[in-house]
Every structure is written in structure tokens, then in C-alpha cells.
Design a protein around this motif. Structure first.
Motif, PDB file in Angstrom:
ATOM      1  N   UNK A   1       0.823  -1.209   0.000  1.00  0.00           N
ATOM      2  CA  UNK A   1       0.000   0.000   0.000  1.00  0.00           C
ATOM      3  C   UNK A   1       0.856   1.259   0.000  1.00  0.00           C
ATOM      4  N   UNK A   2       0.383   2.280  -0.708  1.00  0.00           N
ATOM      5  CA  UNK A   2       1.034   3.589  -0.703  1.00  0.00           C
ATOM      6  C   UNK A   2       0.331   4.543   0.262  1.00  0.00           C
ATOM      7  N   UNK A   3      -0.626   4.030   1.023  1.00  0.00           N
ATOM      8  CA  UNK A   3      -1.407   4.856   1.945  1.00  0.00           C
ATOM      9  C   UNK A   3      -0.526   5.412   3.054  1.00  0.00           C
ATOM     10  N   UNK A   4      -0.535   6.736   3.206  1.00  0.00           N
ATOM     11  CA  UNK A   4       0.238   7.424   4.240  1.00  0.00           C
ATOM     12  C   UNK A   4      -0.618   8.563   4.778  1.00  0.00           C
ATOM     13  N   UNK A   5      -0.200   9.112   5.910  1.00  0.00           N
ATOM     14  CA  UNK A   5      -0.945  10.248   6.465  1.00  0.00           C
ATOM     15  C   UNK A   5      -0.900  11.447   5.515  1.00  0.00           C
ATOM     16  N   UNK A   6       0.260  11.722   4.936  1.00  0.00           N
ATOM     17  CA  UNK A   6       0.342  12.826   3.986  1.00  0.00           C
ATOM     18  C   UNK A   6      -0.521  12.544   2.760  1.00  0.00           C
ATOM     19  N   UNK A   7      -0.516  11.309   2.301  1.00  0.00           N
ATOM     20  CA  UNK A   7      -1.373  10.937   1.185  1.00  0.00           C
ATOM     21  C   UNK A   7      -2.841  11.152   1.505  1.00  0.00           C
ATOM     22  N   UNK A   8      -3.253  10.854   2.731  1.00  0.00           N
ATOM     23  CA  UNK A   8      -4.645  11.078   3.130  1.00  0.00           C
ATOM     24  C   UNK A   8      -4.990  12.563   3.137  1.00  0.00           C
ATOM     25  N   UNK A   9      -4.089  13.402   3.624  1.00  0.00           N
ATOM     26  CA  UNK A   9      -4.324  14.850   3.602  1.00  0.00           C
ATOM     27  C   UNK A   9      -4.467  15.324   2.161  1.00  0.00           C
TER      28      UNK A   9
END
Length: 176
Positions: A54-62
């Protein structure tokens, strides 16, 4: 000095109010919750992916929620003609896959600015006000502003659950 995501004075969900107050209040609570999950982390920590592949990150969510706020409130509901924030043709997951070169400070500023613009786009409009959603497959659907609020609350709630897990992986922090 290393940049860190700013602390936030998270607004609490409303306990009483009319429908608009409740919808706006819960949306703001979830917006703030995402920022709360990021607070105090360095740029590198914000870029940390949940778990491979997964490339899911907190910055990606923002970055993703910046796009979602813009798309639903401004582009779809208000009909604003705005440039896209990422090159979707080159990478349909660009908000997640390009965090390694992203500027977190600029991304957090864009998130906050987009929320202000989204709130302005919805201000003064009745929850029953309708618009037409045109999907990529050519289908059209009549929707109203109320649907957007409910959808946005759902979208944030889902991604804030992801943020809980990512934050715990990054530094062990847990909580609401």
C-alpha cells in the motif's frame, strides 16, 4: 529545524442543533481529526506508508481529502472550473504515490485553503439544492448538497480509521 505537522485545537462534534449545524459540525470534527492524527509528525513520518504494498500514508490522506473537498463542493456542487491538483492521466493514485517528493507544509496549507473554499461554496445554499453529477461512464445523477455532507462525513470517518492505524505504525500513538 525539522518541519512538523502543526498541533490542532480539534473542534468537538455537536450534541444539539438543526440539521445544518449537525452536518457542518460533524464534518468539521472529522476534518480536525485527520489533522490531529498528523500533529507533531515530521515530513518523513507523514510520508510513511501503512504497510507494503500500500502507498497509503498520512500525507497521502491529507492530499486525497484536499482533492475530495475540491471535487465535491467546488467542482461538482458549485460548478467551478478548476485545474486538477494532480496528473490523473499519468497516475490515478498520484495524491498517494507522489508523497516522496511532496512538500508537506504546502500540502497542509492547500488542505486548509480547500476547506475554506469548500465552506464558502456551500455557504448560503439550502441542503436541498440540487446539482447533476456526470460520471466518467456517461451516466448522470441528480444529487443535493445534503448528500455531499453525508458523503464527506463518511469519507473522513473511513480515512480517519486508516489514519489511526498509520499513526500507530509510525510512532505508537493511539487514541481518538
Amino acid at each position: 529545524m525539522t518541519w512538523r505537522a502543526p498541533e490542532i485545537d480539534r473542534r468537538h462534534e455537536p450534541f444539539l442543533g438543526d440539521e445544518r449545524t449537525m452536518l457542518e459540525g460533524w464534518l468539521n470534527y472529522h476534518r480536525d481529526t485527520l489533522l490531529h492524527k498528523c500533529a507533531g509528525l515530521t515530513a518523513e513520518q507523514l510520508r510513511t506508508a501503512s504497510v507494503e504494498p500500500s502507498a497509503l500514508s498520512l500525507l497521502g490522506l491529507v492530499r486525497h481529502m484536499t482533492v475530495v473537498e475540491r471535487a465535491w463542493f467546488r467542482q461538482r456542487f458549485a460548478g467551478e472550473s478548476l485545474p486538477e491538483l494532480h496528473d490523473w492521466a499519468a497516475d490515478p493514485d498520484a495524491e498517494f504515490t507522489t508523497v516522496a517528493t511532496a512538500d508537506p507544509e504546502a500540502d497542509f496549507a492547500a488542505f486548509r485553503a480547500e476547506i475554506e473554499a469548500a465552506d464558502a461554496a456551500a455557504a448560503g445554499h439550502d441542503l436541498d439544492e440540487e446539482f447533476t453529477l456526470r460520471r466518467r461512464d456517461g451516466s448522470e445523477h441528480r444529487m443535493n448538497l445534503r448528500w455531499i455532507y453525508v458523503h464527506m462525513i463518511e469519507e473522513y470517518a473511513r480515512h480517519n480509521g486508516h489514519a489511526d492505524l498509520i499513526r500507530e505504525r509510525v510512532d505508537g500513538a493511539t487514541g481518538d
